[in-house]
Design a protein around this motif. Structure first.
Motif, mmCIF file in Angstrom:
data_model
loop_
_atom_site.group_PDB
_atom_site.id
_atom_site.type_symbol
_atom_site.label_atom_id
_atom_site.label_comp_id
_atom_site.label_asym_id
_atom_site.label_seq_id
_atom_site.Cartn_x
_atom_site.Cartn_y
_atom_site.Cartn_z
ATOM 1 N N LYS A 150 49.037 52.768 37.858
ATOM 2 C CA LYS A 150 48.746 51.961 37.248
ATOM 3 C C LYS A 150 49.032 50.539 38.231
ATOM 4 C CE LYS A 150 49.316 48.988 33.094
ATOM 5 N NZ LYS A 150 49.761 49.067 31.773
ATOM 6 N N ALA A 151 50.070 50.366 38.699
ATOM 7 C CA ALA A 151 50.259 49.402 39.750
ATOM 8 C C ALA A 151 49.246 49.546 40.833
ATOM 9 C CB ALA A 151 51.540 49.245 40.326
ATOM 10 N N LYS A 152 49.083 50.722 41.701
ATOM 11 C CA LYS A 152 48.012 50.720 42.626
ATOM 12 C C LYS A 152 46.641 50.300 42.249
ATOM 13 C CE LYS A 152 50.372 54.732 44.650
ATOM 14 N NZ LYS A 152 50.382 56.293 45.149
ATOM 15 N N PHE A 153 46.067 50.623 40.838
ATOM 16 C CA PHE A 153 45.060 50.260 40.371
ATOM 17 C C PHE A 153 44.703 48.774 40.330
ATOM 18 C CE2 PHE A 153 42.126 49.742 36.941
ATOM 19 C CZ PHE A 153 40.731 49.952 37.107
ATOM 20 N N ILE A 154 45.767 48.107 39.664
ATOM 21 C CA ILE A 154 45.820 46.761 39.541
ATOM 22 C C ILE A 154 45.739 45.831 40.874
ATOM 23 C CG2 ILE A 154 47.161 44.843 38.428
ATOM 24 C CD1 ILE A 154 48.187 46.541 36.524
ATOM 25 N N TYR A 155 46.607 46.617 42.036
ATOM 26 C CA TYR A 155 46.656 45.896 43.291
ATOM 27 C C TYR A 155 45.071 45.901 43.790
ATOM 28 C CZ TYR A 155 47.430 45.179 48.087
ATOM 29 O OH TYR A 155 47.404 44.869 49.430
ATOM 30 N N LEU A 156 44.457 46.997 43.681
ATOM 31 C CA LEU A 156 42.954 47.093 44.245
ATOM 32 C C LEU A 156 42.206 46.451 43.600
ATOM 33 C CD1 LEU A 156 42.963 51.141 44.979
ATOM 34 C CD2 LEU A 156 43.422 49.315 46.632
ATOM 35 N N LEU A 157 42.403 46.338 42.273
ATOM 36 C CA LEU A 157 41.560 45.253 41.301
ATOM 37 C C LEU A 157 41.477 43.788 41.599
ATOM 38 C CD1 LEU A 157 39.388 45.831 39.048
ATOM 39 C CD2 LEU A 157 41.376 45.395 37.548
ATOM 40 N N LEU A 158 42.646 43.540 42.105
ATOM 41 C CA LEU A 158 43.025 42.130 42.357
ATOM 42 C C LEU A 158 42.789 41.872 43.920
ATOM 43 C CD1 LEU A 158 46.026 41.443 40.485
ATOM 44 C CD2 LEU A 158 43.746 40.772 39.752
ATOM 45 N N SER A 159 42.758 42.769 44.696
ATOM 46 C CA SER A 159 42.666 42.441 46.180
ATOM 47 C C SER A 159 41.154 42.647 46.897
ATOM 48 C CB SER A 159 43.434 43.705 46.952
ATOM 49 O OG SER A 159 44.840 43.584 46.731
ATOM 50 N N ILE A 160 40.298 43.592 46.343
ATOM 51 C CA ILE A 160 39.103 43.960 47.031
ATOM 52 C C ILE A 160 38.251 42.716 46.850
ATOM 53 C CG2 ILE A 160 37.200 45.334 47.059
ATOM 54 C CD1 ILE A 160 39.076 47.832 46.873
ATOM 55 N N PRO A 161 37.989 42.299 45.348
ATOM 56 C CA PRO A 161 37.481 41.120 45.093
ATOM 57 C C PRO A 161 37.596 39.789 45.937
ATOM 58 C CG PRO A 161 37.878 42.171 43.153
ATOM 59 C CD PRO A 161 38.863 42.642 44.100
ATOM 60 N N VAL A 162 38.778 39.563 46.420
ATOM 61 C CA VAL A 162 38.981 38.410 47.019
ATOM 62 C C VAL A 162 38.031 38.182 48.405
ATOM 63 C CG1 VAL A 162 40.680 37.262 48.709
ATOM 64 C CG2 VAL A 162 41.595 38.381 46.645
ATOM 65 N N LEU A 163 37.575 39.221 48.969
ATOM 66 C CA LEU A 163 36.603 39.295 50.016
ATOM 67 C C LEU A 163 35.177 38.751 49.455
ATOM 68 C CD1 LEU A 163 36.309 39.568 53.139
ATOM 69 C CD2 LEU A 163 35.485 41.972 52.607
ATOM 70 N N PHE A 164 34.920 39.085 48.562
ATOM 71 C CA PHE A 164 33.704 38.590 47.789
ATOM 72 C C PHE A 164 33.743 37.008 47.461
ATOM 73 C CE2 PHE A 164 30.797 37.636 44.151
ATOM 74 C CZ PHE A 164 29.472 38.317 44.642
ATOM 75 N N PHE A 165 34.706 36.707 46.919
ATOM 76 C CA PHE A 165 34.913 35.168 46.411
ATOM 77 C C PHE A 165 34.986 34.372 47.633
ATOM 78 C CE2 PHE A 165 36.161 37.334 42.219
ATOM 79 C CZ PHE A 165 34.949 36.998 41.604
ATOM 80 N N ALA A 166 35.545 34.890 48.403
ATOM 81 C CA ALA A 166 35.856 34.174 49.661
ATOM 82 C C ALA A 166 34.571 33.795 50.438
ATOM 83 C CB ALA A 166 36.879 34.614 50.571
ATOM 84 N N ASP A 167 33.676 34.860 50.527
ATOM 85 C CA ASP A 167 32.414 34.748 51.200
ATOM 86 C C ASP A 167 31.610 33.842 50.306
ATOM 87 O OD1 ASP A 167 30.918 34.972 53.439
ATOM 88 O OD2 ASP A 167 30.296 36.929 52.987
ATOM 89 N N VAL A 168 31.747 33.929 49.031
ATOM 90 C CA VAL A 168 30.745 33.120 48.202
ATOM 91 C C VAL A 168 31.127 31.581 48.224
ATOM 92 C CG1 VAL A 168 30.510 32.380 45.589
ATOM 93 C CG2 VAL A 168 30.518 34.656 46.231
ATOM 94 N N ALA A 169 32.500 31.300 48.337
ATOM 95 C CA ALA A 169 33.117 29.937 48.769
ATOM 96 C C ALA A 169 32.544 29.382 50.180
ATOM 97 C CB ALA A 169 34.716 30.098 48.706
ATOM 98 N N ASN A 170 32.654 30.367 51.143
ATOM 99 C CA ASN A 170 32.181 29.955 52.540
ATOM 100 C C ASN A 170 30.627 29.511 52.372
ATOM 101 O OD1 ASN A 170 32.078 30.037 55.433
ATOM 102 N ND2 ASN A 170 30.726 31.550 55.171
ATOM 103 N N GLY A 171 29.989 30.444 51.679
ATOM 104 C CA GLY A 171 28.277 30.069 51.789
ATOM 105 C C GLY A 171 27.990 28.799 50.793
ATOM 106 N N TYR A 172 28.829 28.553 49.551
ATOM 107 C CA TYR A 172 28.806 27.558 49.016
ATOM 108 C C TYR A 172 29.158 26.103 49.839
ATOM 109 C CZ TYR A 172 29.835 23.924 45.413
ATOM 110 O OH TYR A 172 29.775 22.818 44.652
ATOM 111 N N LEU A 173 30.225 26.293 50.626
ATOM 112 C CA LEU A 173 30.714 24.921 51.384
ATOM 113 C C LEU A 173 29.580 24.913 52.673
ATOM 114 C CD1 LEU A 173 34.394 25.467 51.510
ATOM 115 C CD2 LEU A 173 33.209 23.937 49.995
ATOM 116 N N SER A 174 29.028 26.032 52.986
ATOM 117 C CA SER A 174 28.175 25.548 53.959
ATOM 118 C C SER A 174 26.897 24.947 53.669
ATOM 119 C CB SER A 174 27.738 27.098 54.610
ATOM 120 O OG SER A 174 28.895 27.509 55.261
ATOM 121 N N LEU A 175 26.133 25.374 52.495
ATOM 122 C CA LEU A 175 24.909 24.901 52.081
ATOM 123 C C LEU A 175 25.110 23.563 51.456
ATOM 124 C CD1 LEU A 175 23.234 27.777 50.031
ATOM 125 C CD2 LEU A 175 22.510 26.760 52.242
#
Length: 257
Positions: free
Chosen positions: A218-243
């Motif tokens: 369960k701890a492994k699943f929660i860690y993966l659930l919280l870690s992998i989306p970080v890359l998505f939201f970081a790139d969204v923030a980068n694209g937003y700030l660039s535009l």
């Protein structure tokens, strides 16, 4: 008495030779697999060598060998025995490989090659050993170049998300084709978002971290659930700030097509 001692001595020698016997059969099967499917292995090696990314076969294989060596005590904890059920799996994978070779589906061919290795390991060392090493064996499938199928959906999701947040700030923006269009210019999605190149390596690193640092599933699943989306939201923030920066600076600090 001499017969009993001789038989006991023979059993002791047989137990000592048993790991070498299983290893020898595995190496013979591996050599046969490499020879029989030489052209397909050459394709995989060539693509891995040319790409030379973290998810290539030459990078994944040392990680898998290191994981198996880290848990090598399993070879002493469990009884080694041959599993003939793996022959059925090898037969099915052989037919899938033949179908992939005549249809030129490279992903299917590479998946079958990795499946040969996994099934060969299961057959030579036993299903209990294979179950104990399930994470390293499944991790080997990261060497299959399949992630490019998700590139367009990933970048489209990023573009839609950035367009949504920019519209909330009052800046008109449209997503058309592979471009984000504003009143100040047109921006290619390929130039704005670069997270896809790091998606698979980050997933591999997160899986390794969860494997080593967490014992609870369960701890492994929660860690993966919280870690992998970080890359998505970081790139969204980068694209937003660039535009937004391009819009308010009249594109002095960013480039467009």
């Amino acid at each position: 008495m001499p017969i009993e001692k001789a038989s006991r001595r023979y059993l002791e020698l047989l137990q000592l030779k048993s790991p070498l016997l299983h290893l020898g059969v595995f190496l013979i099967g591996l050599a046969s697999c490499l020879i029989f499917y030489a052209s397909s292995w050459a394709m995989l090696f060539r693509e891995s060598f040319l790409a030379w990314r973290l998810s290539s076969f030459f990078m994944v294989l040392p990680i898998v060998l290191g994981l198996i060596y880290h848990k090598r005590h399993y070879f002493h904890d469990y009884e080694l025995k041959f599993s003939w059920l793996s022959l059925i799996g090898i037969s099915v994978v052989s037919m899938l490989w033949f179908f992939g070779s005549i249809t030129h589906i490279s992903v299917l061919i590479y998946t079958c090659l990795i499946s040969f290795l996994v099934l060969l390991f299961c057959g030579c060392f036993g299903l209990r050993i294979a179950y104990a090493f399930q994470f390293p064996l499944l991790f080997l499938y990261f060497s299959v170049p399949f992630v490019h199928f998700f590139k367009n959906p990933w970048q489209a999701s990023l573009a839609y998300s950035v367009a949504y947040f920019i519209k909330k700030t009052g800046i008109p923006v449209f997503y058309e084709g592979h471009s984000l269009i504003t009143a100040k210019g047109q921006f290619e999605v390929e130039d704005l978002f670069h997270s896809f190149d790091y998606l698979l390596p980050m997933a591999m690193i997160c899986l390794l971290a969860a494997y080593f640092f967490f014992r609870n599933t369960k701890a492994k699943f929660i860690y993966l659930l919280l870690s992998i989306p970080v890359l998505f939201f970081a790139d969204v923030a980068n694209g937003y700030l660039s535009l937004v920066t391009a819009h308010w600076s009249n594109e002095r600090y960013t480039t467009h097509t």
